[in-house]
Design a protein around this motif. Structure first.
Motif, mmCIF file in Angstrom:
data_model
loop_
_atom_site.group_PDB
_atom_site.id
_atom_site.type_symbol
_atom_site.label_atom_id
_atom_site.label_comp_id
_atom_site.label_asym_id
_atom_site.label_seq_id
_atom_site.Cartn_x
_atom_site.Cartn_y
_atom_site.Cartn_z
ATOM 1 N N THR A 119 27.130 44.757 30.740
ATOM 2 C CA THR A 119 26.517 45.061 31.890
ATOM 3 C C THR A 119 27.509 43.872 33.044
ATOM 4 O OG1 THR A 119 24.844 43.592 32.222
ATOM 5 C CG2 THR A 119 24.454 46.156 31.496
ATOM 6 N N THR A 121 27.231 43.785 36.792
ATOM 7 C CA THR A 121 26.119 43.840 38.166
ATOM 8 C C THR A 121 27.564 43.447 39.191
ATOM 9 O OG1 THR A 121 24.630 43.545 37.335
ATOM 10 C CG2 THR A 121 24.075 43.094 39.932
ATOM 11 N N LEU A 397 31.876 56.023 42.704
ATOM 12 C CA LEU A 397 31.336 54.873 42.498
ATOM 13 C C LEU A 397 29.405 55.929 43.390
ATOM 14 C CD1 LEU A 397 29.219 52.559 42.150
ATOM 15 C CD2 LEU A 397 29.779 51.840 44.499
ATOM 16 N N VAL A 401 26.321 56.806 40.801
ATOM 17 C CA VAL A 401 24.860 56.621 41.626
ATOM 18 C C VAL A 401 24.225 57.541 41.785
ATOM 19 C CG1 VAL A 401 23.794 55.394 43.830
ATOM 20 C CG2 VAL A 401 25.496 54.037 43.200
ATOM 21 N N VAL A 406 23.994 53.765 37.382
ATOM 22 C CA VAL A 406 24.072 52.870 38.081
ATOM 23 C C VAL A 406 22.391 52.480 39.119
ATOM 24 C CG1 VAL A 406 25.259 51.372 39.520
ATOM 25 C CG2 VAL A 406 26.665 53.046 39.035
ATOM 26 N N PHE A 451 24.942 46.272 42.759
ATOM 27 C CA PHE A 451 25.016 47.261 42.083
ATOM 28 C C PHE A 451 25.054 46.988 40.188
ATOM 29 C CE2 PHE A 451 26.743 48.418 45.981
ATOM 30 C CZ PHE A 451 26.280 49.639 45.719
ATOM 31 N N THR A 452 24.536 47.225 39.518
ATOM 32 C CA THR A 452 24.255 47.254 37.676
ATOM 33 C C THR A 452 25.077 48.695 36.884
ATOM 34 O OG1 THR A 452 22.670 45.631 37.889
ATOM 35 C CG2 THR A 452 22.782 46.126 36.297
ATOM 36 N N LEU A 453 25.381 48.061 36.025
ATOM 37 C CA LEU A 453 25.824 49.399 35.208
ATOM 38 C C LEU A 453 26.688 48.931 34.437
ATOM 39 C CD1 LEU A 453 29.559 50.590 36.587
ATOM 40 C CD2 LEU A 453 28.510 49.085 37.562
ATOM 41 N N TYR A 458 31.716 50.738 34.158
ATOM 42 C CA TYR A 458 32.439 50.281 35.739
ATOM 43 C C TYR A 458 34.009 50.330 35.049
ATOM 44 C CZ TYR A 458 33.267 46.543 38.782
ATOM 45 O OH TYR A 458 34.060 46.103 39.485
#
Length: 498
Positions: A119, A121, A397, A401, A406, A451-453, A458
């Motif tokens: 991941t 962030t 992005l 989202v 995300v 933002f975590t993905l 990413y």
């Protein structure tokens, strides 16, 4: 200490040297020129021996091995990075700094592995001109007319918006008040928002209405009097809830309410229970049987009306229907106000001692009222240039989202994402870590956002892959620029699978 996260590296990322030890801070459009030993206008950045440093350390939140459990507080002194298991750490935007202008990568782009998934962030502090708070005030009291200006220190900082069930609502802040008015209005608005987001008390006045002290997590204080209860329901709902319990103890019950005043014998609940008509007619506009609108003006009296004498809502008593000895209860929607009357030979309501059985039901109304409370939700638009600190193609992005790919958090707190275009988020200020908000003197608020993905996503979004720093390296490299606090109970873990 890693070169990528050292104090010197952060200084180079956030500011530029102008000679003679002076640094130009470009964390916001003000572009302060900071001399050695001094801080910028926002007090968030300072010049320390020719290096631009944050005056507050970055914040990481840690949880115990048991998911969501409390964490033992760390020592107040400098943390060496050896205590915290990186798999239990979440680096927040609190204290991370900003990278204005935002074509620069975000301050921290953190790589980690959770449940076998690589991941990323992206961690930053957003500068929000488009921001404000929505305030929910649990009270039936009239605070002011809908759309009336709300003021702090004489300056308009927002307005009254549509009321909700048992709550008055305020919309405060926003770009027009922050930057669209005069300088004092902008500064007072910024100051008010900062205090509310820090869960501090703020005194507000409403044009054509009243003064109210608002503080997140506390009861409102209206014209100097703390509120105690949120109404159990409107007058009609109160009749419906307690009709059965009044049966046999009262011949008529009138529940006074600013919205819908209820009359038991006329109400469907009374009809179902077989109650006979009483001939008591209340003022106002009859909506449906037993439900009346506009029995009085809004105010601080019974049921959010301006009524202090409840008998004033009675328009007439029909002598052909009513009878001497008729038992009448009048109560507010919170049970804080109640009057028991018995009709005399002339069919006039005469106050009398309330029977214990009736008193018990009035007390139960109060028991079913929730405590009066203020709730403050921070709301901001993150659809602008800060996205460039995440990816070179910001619309990707935004779309990710919106698609739920995300996870957006604010200081680790869960954020509600509004549907539609852009990234418009809203979060409860009581779920943020302490000291999470700041400001820049444009004026605008500064708030953490993360933002975590998945790492693969990413890369697909055109993220700044070369800027990813493993979480272990980041935690150790920050050294005394990092503070660690326990995970806030009730907040979902950002790395948990949906």
């Amino acid at each position: 200490m890693s070169d990528r996260v050292s104090a010197q590296a952060r200084s180079e990322k956030f500011g530029q040297s102008e000679g003679e030890g002076i640094i130009r801070c470009d964390a916001c459009p003000v572009l302060c020129r900071i001399r050695p030993g001094r801080a910028g206008a926002c007090s968030r950045y300072a010049n320390e021996d020719g290096r631009l440093v944050r005056t507050d350390p970055a914040l990481a939140l840690a949880r115990t091995v048991e998911s969501g459990g409390p964490v033992v507080a760390f020592a107040d002194g400098a943390w060496d990075g050896k205590v915290l298991d990186p798999s239990r750490a979440f680096v927040t935007g609190v204290g991370a700094g900003t990278t204005y202008p935002d074509y620069k990568p975000a301050p921290f782009i953190v790589g980690a592995t959770h449940d076998g998934v690589d991941t990323v962030t992206v961690v930053t502090e957003g500068i929000f001109s488009y921001c404000g708070v929505k305030v929910k005030i649990d009270t039936d009291r009239h605070l002011g007319p809908e759309a009336a200006p709300v003021r702090a220190k004489g300056e308009q900082v927002g307005h009254v918006t549509t009321a909700e069930y048992g709550s008055q609502m305020l919309s405060l802040g926003g770009v027009r008040h922050l930057t669209g008015g005069n300088k004092k209005e902008g500064n007072v608005t910024c100051e008010t928002l900062l205090a509310l987001c820090a869960a501090e008390p703020v005194t507000l006045t409403i044009d054509g209405g009243h003064e109210v002290v608002v503080q997140a997590g506390r009861a409102p204080i209206v014209d100097g009097t703390p509120e105690r209860r949120m109404r159990v329901g409107c007058g009609s709902a109160t009749v419906g809830i307690f009709a059965q319990q009044w049966l046999g103890h009262a011949d008529e019950v009138i529940v006074v309410d600013d919205h819908i005043t209820g009359v038991l014998s006329e109400h469907q609940a009374g009809k179902v229970l077989g109650m006979k008509p009483t001939g008591i007619r209340v003022r106002g506009r009859r909506s449906t049987p037993g439900r009346y609108f506009q029995v009085a003006q809004p105010g601080l009296g019974w049921g959010g009306t301006d009524i202090t004498d409840p008998l004033a809502v009675i328009e007439s008593i029909d002598a052909k229907v009513a009878w001497p000895g008729l038992r009448l209860l009048m109560t507010s929607t919170t049970g804080e106000d109640a009057l028991w009357c018995v009709l005399d030979a002339a069919l006039r309501p005469v106050p009398a001692e309330m029977p214990a059985a009736v008193r018990a039901v009035v007390e139960r109304i109060g028991e079913n009222c929730e405590p009066s409370l203020c709730t403050v939700l921070f709301m901001a638009g993150a659809g602008g240039s800060l996205r460039a600190g995440v990816t070179e193609n910001p619309v990707l992005l935004t779309r990710a989202v919106a698609a739920g790919e995300v996870r957006v958090t604010m200081g680790g707190a869960p954020a509600y994402l509004w549907p539609g275009g852009g990234i418009t988020v809203m979060a409860d200020v009581l779920r943020f870590p302490g000291n999470a908000f700041g400001y820049v003197p444009t004026p605008a608020l500064v708030a953490p956002i993360e933002f975590t993905l998945p790492r693969a996503l990413y890369a697909k979004l055109g993220g700044h892959m070369d800027e990813i720093v493993p979480v272990e390296e980041l935690l150790r490299g920050l050294g005394d620029q990092l503070r660690v606090e326990g995970w806030i109970p009730g907040n979902p873990w950002p790395f948990a699978r949906p």
